[in-house]
Scaffold this motif. Structure first.
Motif, mmCIF file in Angstrom:
data_model
loop_
_atom_site.group_PDB
_atom_site.id
_atom_site.type_symbol
_atom_site.label_atom_id
_atom_site.label_comp_id
_atom_site.label_asym_id
_atom_site.label_seq_id
_atom_site.Cartn_x
_atom_site.Cartn_y
_atom_site.Cartn_z
ATOM 1 N N LYS A 89 47.666 40.663 47.911
ATOM 2 C CA LYS A 89 48.008 39.495 48.846
ATOM 3 C C LYS A 89 49.464 39.566 49.258
ATOM 4 O O LYS A 89 49.708 39.607 50.473
ATOM 5 N N LYS A 90 50.330 39.418 48.120
ATOM 6 C CA LYS A 90 51.571 39.293 48.496
ATOM 7 C C LYS A 90 52.148 40.606 48.993
ATOM 8 O O LYS A 90 52.929 40.652 49.982
ATOM 9 N N GLU A 91 51.637 41.699 48.501
ATOM 10 C CA GLU A 91 52.010 43.066 49.182
ATOM 11 C C GLU A 91 51.775 43.346 50.396
ATOM 12 O O GLU A 91 52.479 43.723 51.389
ATOM 13 N N ARG A 92 50.694 42.717 50.949
ATOM 14 C CA ARG A 92 50.162 42.708 52.263
ATOM 15 C C ARG A 92 50.933 41.843 53.316
ATOM 16 O O ARG A 92 51.279 42.470 54.285
ATOM 17 N N TYR A 124 45.504 34.022 52.382
ATOM 18 C CA TYR A 124 44.145 33.323 52.425
ATOM 19 C C TYR A 124 44.177 32.277 51.351
ATOM 20 O O TYR A 124 44.493 32.574 50.179
ATOM 21 N N SER A 125 43.635 31.089 51.668
ATOM 22 C CA SER A 125 43.704 29.956 50.763
ATOM 23 C C SER A 125 42.354 29.367 50.638
ATOM 24 O O SER A 125 41.866 28.683 51.880
ATOM 25 N N PRO A 126 41.450 29.497 49.605
ATOM 26 C CA PRO A 126 40.238 28.751 49.733
ATOM 27 C C PRO A 126 40.212 27.325 49.974
ATOM 28 O O PRO A 126 41.054 26.687 49.071
ATOM 29 N N ILE A 174 32.277 32.291 48.881
ATOM 30 C CA ILE A 174 32.506 33.803 48.687
ATOM 31 C C ILE A 174 33.745 34.008 47.564
ATOM 32 O O ILE A 174 34.643 33.323 47.544
ATOM 33 N N ASP A 175 33.446 35.035 46.694
ATOM 34 C CA ASP A 175 34.412 35.268 45.555
ATOM 35 C C ASP A 175 35.830 35.733 46.220
ATOM 36 O O ASP A 175 35.751 36.616 47.116
ATOM 37 N N ASP A 176 36.751 34.991 45.941
ATOM 38 C CA ASP A 176 38.097 35.114 46.494
ATOM 39 C C ASP A 176 38.524 36.452 45.668
ATOM 40 O O ASP A 176 39.219 36.312 44.789
ATOM 41 N N ASN A 177 38.201 37.816 45.935
ATOM 42 C CA ASN A 177 38.284 38.917 45.217
ATOM 43 C C ASN A 177 39.447 39.857 45.554
ATOM 44 O O ASN A 177 39.428 40.746 44.799
ATOM 45 N N ILE A 178 40.353 39.337 46.019
ATOM 46 C CA ILE A 178 41.627 40.226 46.287
ATOM 47 C C ILE A 178 42.784 39.718 45.405
ATOM 48 O O ILE A 178 42.970 38.359 45.626
ATOM 49 N N SER A 233 51.030 34.783 67.485
ATOM 50 C CA SER A 233 49.848 34.831 66.815
ATOM 51 C C SER A 233 49.755 34.268 65.359
ATOM 52 O O SER A 233 50.940 34.147 64.741
ATOM 53 N N ASP A 234 48.646 34.145 64.547
ATOM 54 C CA ASP A 234 48.583 33.711 63.265
ATOM 55 C C ASP A 234 47.804 34.786 62.607
ATOM 56 O O ASP A 234 46.737 35.406 63.385
ATOM 57 N N PHE A 235 48.114 35.295 61.440
ATOM 58 C CA PHE A 235 47.352 36.000 60.438
ATOM 59 C C PHE A 235 47.010 35.390 59.332
ATOM 60 O O PHE A 235 47.804 34.896 58.714
ATOM 61 N N ILE A 236 45.733 35.844 58.854
ATOM 62 C CA ILE A 236 45.460 35.525 57.354
ATOM 63 C C ILE A 236 45.401 36.719 56.546
ATOM 64 O O ILE A 236 44.516 37.785 56.996
ATOM 65 N N VAL A 237 46.352 37.196 55.572
ATOM 66 C CA VAL A 237 45.926 38.250 54.724
ATOM 67 C C VAL A 237 45.220 37.879 53.647
ATOM 68 O O VAL A 237 45.206 36.866 52.901
ATOM 69 N N GLY A 238 44.370 38.851 52.973
ATOM 70 C CA GLY A 238 43.616 38.628 51.851
ATOM 71 C C GLY A 238 42.336 38.027 51.865
ATOM 72 O O GLY A 238 41.842 37.371 50.933
ATOM 73 N N PHE A 239 41.989 37.808 53.024
ATOM 74 C CA PHE A 239 40.485 37.245 53.272
ATOM 75 C C PHE A 239 39.462 37.943 52.235
ATOM 76 O O PHE A 239 39.689 39.153 52.249
ATOM 77 N N PRO A 240 38.688 37.150 51.768
ATOM 78 C CA PRO A 240 37.796 37.950 50.678
ATOM 79 C C PRO A 240 37.005 39.094 51.287
ATOM 80 O O PRO A 240 36.456 38.999 52.499
ATOM 81 N N GLY A 241 37.312 40.250 50.734
ATOM 82 C CA GLY A 241 36.486 41.492 51.034
ATOM 83 C C GLY A 241 37.380 42.375 52.145
ATOM 84 O O GLY A 241 37.158 43.535 52.436
#
Ligand code: SAH
Ligand code: SF4
Ligand code: F3S
Length: 429
Positions: free
Chosen positions: A347-350, A327-329, A338-342, A293-301
């Motif tokens: 993000k790195k920790e997750r 996550y990369s806008p 949307i504000d990239d608020n993380i 699978s693929d995962f994106i971490v740190g998506f806004p919100g």
């Protein structure tokens, strides 16, 4: 004239580079191993994350002023103006649907010292079967069956770089599969941004029926397909897989997040529960099947709770392997508004936590494989150890072993040790 191609990104880009390689070799040009030996340098680019895009610009920066430079691929498609603005050296920018006209680009632009661009998206399928000599190797053959994407996941630039979905005609796919089988290829990988939405309406053929037909081709040992979108799934696929043992028991099935709330924000049209139900159904009908699978971490919100749901989904699904990204806008996309608020720190920790969990799962699974025999396709020499070879299992695990076999051969290996990302073993004689 000599040319050099540098390929970034996914397997579809690799396949497009094979097509470009074919076109240029047909006009008598010779491919070089090093960029500095070439008259024309082609950079087949990837735009999926900002980092991937930046690699293109730094690569161009290191090139010789005297060479002709062509940028193709996904950054070419989405950032034509930026490429020209940032790099005065670039001679031609050609989009994902127009590189088929590379001969015209060379004759009418490069050889006349005229700069230009062509990023027109076309609705028609451009048929092209690279000859064997133009391919990456002689054992795994890529076959593009569809291109583009209509899903518009809110974070993803691909619909803007590859256009709307278009499907290659059934007959053309079969021609290429037969061609590869006839030339000794043992593994076929069907490619597309959304392979399971492929269909040939005229011929009334579904994706599962296509797989069934290709599986019937003699000598094809493993058939793979990437990427499947979890939103469209048909039970016909399970039936076809059960009937054909040469369809590899491994599906790349990118979920992106374990939180339904985030999946909704991402525009993925399935819930955590629906996704897990599909995985369970496959596992109950085909017990030996593995998923990645693929995962994106740190998506806004994305909250801690959302991220915990991702971790718990990983534990439940027990993937064979995963790819995970911060996550990369991306320009043009909905999520970029949307504000990239993380924070980058979170993000790195997750990402780190996700890696640790998956590493633990892979080590546990690899430990269980010690003493077992696995079928392996030899892929080449192990660059890290003299006298050793590399191969892949049916579930796409890397295996190293001592030996003297040719790439493309299938052998059995008894696993005797392992790391988190690969297995080691000895050939069963
Ligand atoms: N068609 C495939 C994905 C192709 S892009 C699918 O739908 O699954 C490959 C992977 O890159 C995606 O699965 C996703 O995990 C990642 N990706 C795409 N856009 C991204 C972005 N803006 N930031 C971080 N990762 C991204
Ligand atoms: Fe991108 Fe989503 Fe299409 Fe995959 S399905 S290519 S992630 S828009
Ligand atoms: Fe990259 Fe384009 Fe593939 S953005 S991942 S090369 S479709």
């Amino acid at each position: 004239m000599k040319f050099f191609i540098k390929t970034f990104g996914c397997q579809m880009n690799v396949n497009d580079s094979e097509k470009i390689n074919h076109i240029l070799a047909e006009r008598g040009m010779v491919r070089t191993e090093e960029a500095e030996d070439a008259d024309i340098v082609i950079i087949n680019s990837c735009a999926v994350r900002e980092k991937a895009q930046e690699k293109i610009f730094s690569f161009i920066g290191r090139l010789d002023q005297k060479q002709k430079i062509v940028v193709s691929g996904c950054v070419a498609q989405s950032e034509k103006d930026l490429i020209i603005k940032r790099n005065k050296k670039v001679d031609f920018v050609v989009g994902t649907h127009q590189f088929y006209g590379m001969n015209g680009i060379i004759d009418n632009f490069l050889l006349k010292n005229i700069k230009g661009t062509d990023t027109t998206l076309s609705k028609e399928w451009s048929e092209s079967i690279p000859d064997v000599y133009a391919r990456e190797n002689r054992f795994t053959g890529f076959i593009s069956i569809m291109e583009g994407c209509d899903n518009f996941c809110t974070y993803c630039i691909v619909p803007f770089t590859r256009g709307r979905e278009k499907y290659r005609p059934y007959k053309n796919i079969l021609d290429e599969a037969e061609y590869l089988a006839g030339n000794g290829f043992r593994e076929i990988v069907l490619l597309g941004q959304n392979v399971n939405s492929w269909k040939d309406k005229k011929e009334g053929v579904s994706f599962a029926a296509l797989l069934d037909r290709i599986a019937g081709i003699e000598k094809i040992h493993w058939i793979r397909f990437i990427t499947s979108y979890p939103g469209y799934y048909e039970s016909e696929l399970i039936d076809v897989m059960k009937q054909n043992r040469n369809i590899a028991r491994h599906i790349h099935f990118p979920v992106q997040s374990g939180s339904t709330r985030i999946l909704k924000k991402m525009g993925r049209n399935y819930t955590r529960e629906q996704y897990m139900k599909i995985i369970s159904k496959f596992k109950s009908e085909i017990p030996e099947i593995k998923f990645s699978s693929d995962f994106i971490v740190g998506f806004p919100g994305e909250t801690d709770r959302d991220f915990d749901l991702t971790l718990s989904l990983i534990e439940k699904a027990r993937y064979n392997s995963i790819f995970s990204f911060i996550y990369s806008p991306r320009k043009h996309t909905k999520a970029a508004m949307i504000d990239d608020n993380i924070s980058l720190e979170i993000k790195k920790e997750r990402l780190q936590l996700l890696h640790e969990l998956q590493k633990k799962i892979q080590l546990e699974d690899h430990w269980k494989l010690v003493g077992k025999q696995l079928e392996v396709m030899v892929t080449g020499k192990n660059p890290k150890r003299e006298g050793e070879l590399l191969g892949r299992t049916e579930s796409y695990k890397i295996v190293t072993f001592p030996g003297n076999r040719k790439p493309g051969e299938f052998i059995n290996v008894t696993i005797d040790s392992f790391g988190p990302h690969s297995l080691r073993g000895i050939e069963v004689i």
